[in-house]
Write an enzyme that holds these catalytic residues in place. Structure first.
Site, PDB file in Angstrom:
ATOM      1  N   LYS A 103      -0.149  -6.919   6.407  1.00  0.00           N
ATOM      2  CA  LYS A 103       0.821  -7.805   5.770  1.00  0.00           C
ATOM      3  C   LYS A 103       1.752  -8.411   6.818  1.00  0.00           C
ATOM      4  O   LYS A 103       2.194  -7.714   7.744  1.00  0.00           O
ATOM      5  CB  LYS A 103       1.613  -7.014   4.728  1.00  0.00           C
ATOM      6  CG  LYS A 103       2.593  -7.842   3.892  1.00  0.00           C
ATOM      7  CD  LYS A 103       3.273  -6.946   2.864  1.00  0.00           C
ATOM      8  CE  LYS A 103       4.288  -7.697   2.013  1.00  0.00           C
ATOM      9  NZ  LYS A 103       4.954  -6.802   1.029  1.00  0.00           N
ATOM     10  N   SER A 184       5.017  -8.216  -3.504  1.00  0.00           N
ATOM     11  CA  SER A 184       4.977  -9.227  -2.456  1.00  0.00           C
ATOM     12  C   SER A 184       3.751  -9.134  -1.554  1.00  0.00           C
ATOM     13  O   SER A 184       3.501 -10.019  -0.751  1.00  0.00           O
ATOM     14  CB  SER A 184       6.247  -9.128  -1.600  1.00  0.00           C
ATOM     15  OG  SER A 184       6.327  -7.865  -0.938  1.00  0.00           O
ATOM     16  N   SER A 208       5.757  -3.852  -4.919  1.00  0.00           N
ATOM     17  CA  SER A 208       5.083  -4.819  -4.046  1.00  0.00           C
ATOM     18  C   SER A 208       3.736  -4.372  -3.515  1.00  0.00           C
ATOM     19  O   SER A 208       3.013  -5.169  -2.924  1.00  0.00           O
ATOM     20  CB  SER A 208       5.999  -5.205  -2.877  1.00  0.00           C
ATOM     21  OG  SER A 208       7.025  -6.055  -3.322  1.00  0.00           O
TER      22      SER A 208
END
Length: 525
Positions: A103, A184, A208
């Site tokens: 990420k 996210s 997330s």
């Protein structure tokens, strides 16, 4: 974007010579890929090229998922070096030569910036590995590239559209391209679901990892806070932030997590992590729920989600679980306490992080990020604003009595709520629907989440939370959550694996233009 284009250009130049030897990596599990590399059926280089070719064909073309924000131009060289190590007789374990995505709020030493999706961090080329990445690299993982995400890990605005960032655009859900990939960790979820990597790193503050895993048909673990280092990870909250694994199976997630966990002198929360290091994939079996008491939380939910949850519970019962219904105790004021915790820690933690970034990053405090967004509003705020940032900028610091009271109240209330439900069932594991199916990606109204979310209590408590696929609701994946007390990851993996094997509920994505809305949409003439 430029890093993605340069990386893909370098990769594309070398692809044709390998085309005939390129393995099929679609839906290939991390464990099976590891086995094939280990026994010589394929090389790490061939697997890396196959993933890169798949990204080139589907992420900016075809379904246009936009899940990968930048490609690591060193990935093939890393894979070649790991193949050479293996030929020389050195193997590092099950991750040796396995390509993963990271990420883009987690730093890597590769020639790609860590942007958190923001144009303000386009120059954030730190050339340092976050300790969690260093652990994975030491275990033999190939860093394939960085995954797109909800900008600033979805903390800039409470009217945001999950999966959108100014750097990477909007991540699309591979099950239905008009639906959210959630966030996210949006790109980590969509990218692994689309077989762009064997697995990925996500991060969670509240939901997330769990939400994008559930709505993209993945297994995701939000670990105990303090199990995995947060150093060199763009922060929101030192009380709740944690990296975690996202994969297509429980075993794969356990393999990745086993290499991630560990103490870090720079992150005080991880002091006790080394005591919990082990091979979390070893010993996983279909007997993992046999005779195990499980607390069952049945929130109000849509009928089609209830059908899937009932099927999941039936699979657990077939696997030998003893299911005991419980009620969630009231938690008045928990949401307000969590908000003050996150806003206060965001300002303090982000200011501290930005102070460590390279000179190319000129916005070095939250206030300066706010000013940058205002000055670049057309690119940074075309759909939603930064009201959360503005609220965080007004907080009074980590010594503020109101913040300290909220922190004590929030953690105590969340832990007591989980503990109350577990004690009521004489159980160590709580199960519930993770949340509803993916909603439409909507730039006008932002996120309009469906169904009950299981993420808040484990997020605020800092306790672990595992989601596992429980099938489709009108072509869209949904997940079932396994929640436990601190450091119970092994119990959650064991239960999740036994359920997964009994249910066999995961389905591969079909890249539909839109989800099946069901009968009756056109009337009954």
């Amino acid at each position: 974007m430029r890093g993605w284009m340069i990386g893909m250009a370098l990769v594309a130049a070398a692809l044709p010579a390998q085309a005939q030897r390129r393995p099929n990596v679609e839906e290939l599990s991390l464990a099976e890929l590891s086995a094939q590399i280990a026994d010589g059926r394929i090389t790490s280089e061939a697997a890396t090229r196959a993933y890169l070719a798949r990204i080139a064909a589907m992420d900016r073309k075809g379904p246009t998922l936009r899940s990968v924000i930048s490609i690591n131009s060193d990935a093939i060289a890393q894979a070649r070096a790991l193949d050479a190590e293996r030929r020389a007789g050195r193997t590092r374990g099950p991750l040796h030569g396995v390509p993963i995505l990271v990420k883009d709020n987690i730093e890597t030493a590769d020639p790609v910036p860590t942007t958190a999706g923001s144009l303000a961090l386009k120059g954030n080329l730190t050339r340092r590995d976050a300790p969690v990445v260093a652990r994975l690299r030491a275990a033999g993982a190939v860093i394939l590239g960085k995954a797109n995400l909800s900008e600033w890990a979805n903390i800039r605005s409470n009217r945001s559209m999950s999966g959108w960032s100014a750097v990477g655009g909007l991540v699309r859900n591979p099950y239905a391209l008009d639906r959210t990939a959630c966030g996210s960790s949006s790109g980590s979820g969509a990218g692994v679901a689309a077989s762009f990597a064997a697995a990925a790193l996500g991060t969670e503050t509240d939901g997330s990892i769990i939400c994008p895993s559930a709505v993209n048909g993945l297994v995701g673990l939000k670990p105990t806070v303090g199990a995995v280092s947060r150093t060199h990870v763009v922060p929101i909250s030192h009380s709740q932030d944690t990296p975690g694994p996202m994969a297509r199976s429980v075993r794969d997630a356990a393999i990745l997590y086993s290499a991630m966990i560990g103490s870090d002198p720079a992150d005080a929360a991880t002091t006790g992590a080394d005591a919990h290091r082990r091979d979390h994939a070893a010993g996983l079996s279909t007997a993992g729920l046999q005779g195990v008491r499980v607390a069952v939380l049945r929130p109000d939910m849509a009928p089609d989600l209830k059908v899937r949850f009932d099927e999941a519970l039936a699979a657990m019962a077939r696997a030998g679980a003893v299911l005991v219904d419980v009620q969630r105790p009231p938690t008045p004021g928990l949401g307000e306490a969590e908000q003050l915790i996150l806003y206060t820690e965001l300002k303090a933690d982000l200011d501290a992080y930005l102070a460590t970034t390279p000179p190319a990053v000129t916005a070095r405090t939250l206030d300066q990020i706010i000013a940058f967004n205002d000055a670049n509003a057309a690119a940074e705020m075309p759909y939603f604003g930064q009201e959360t940032f503005l609220s965080a900028a007004k907080t009074k610091g980590l010594a503020d009595p109101a913040y300290l009271a909220a922190l004590e109240k929030g953690q105590r209330m969340a832990r007591e709520a989980i503990d109350t439900m577990l004690k009521a069932a004489d159980a160590a594991i709580l199960v519930a629907p993770s949340l509803g199916a993916a909603w439409f990606a909507d730039p006008v109204h932002g996120d309009r989440s469906t169904g009950p979310s299981a993420s808040q209590l484990p997020a605020v408590s800092g306790w672990p939370h595992l989601t596992v696929p429980m099938g489709l609701v009108r072509s869209l994946p949904v997940g079932v959550s396994f929640i436990g007390r601190a450091w119970s990851e092994q119990q959650l993996f064991a239960a999740g694996y036994a359920y997964e094997q009994a249910a066999q509920a995961r389905r591969a994505p079909r890249y539909l233009p839109s989800a099946d809305a069901g009968p009756g949409m056109d009337g009954h003439r």
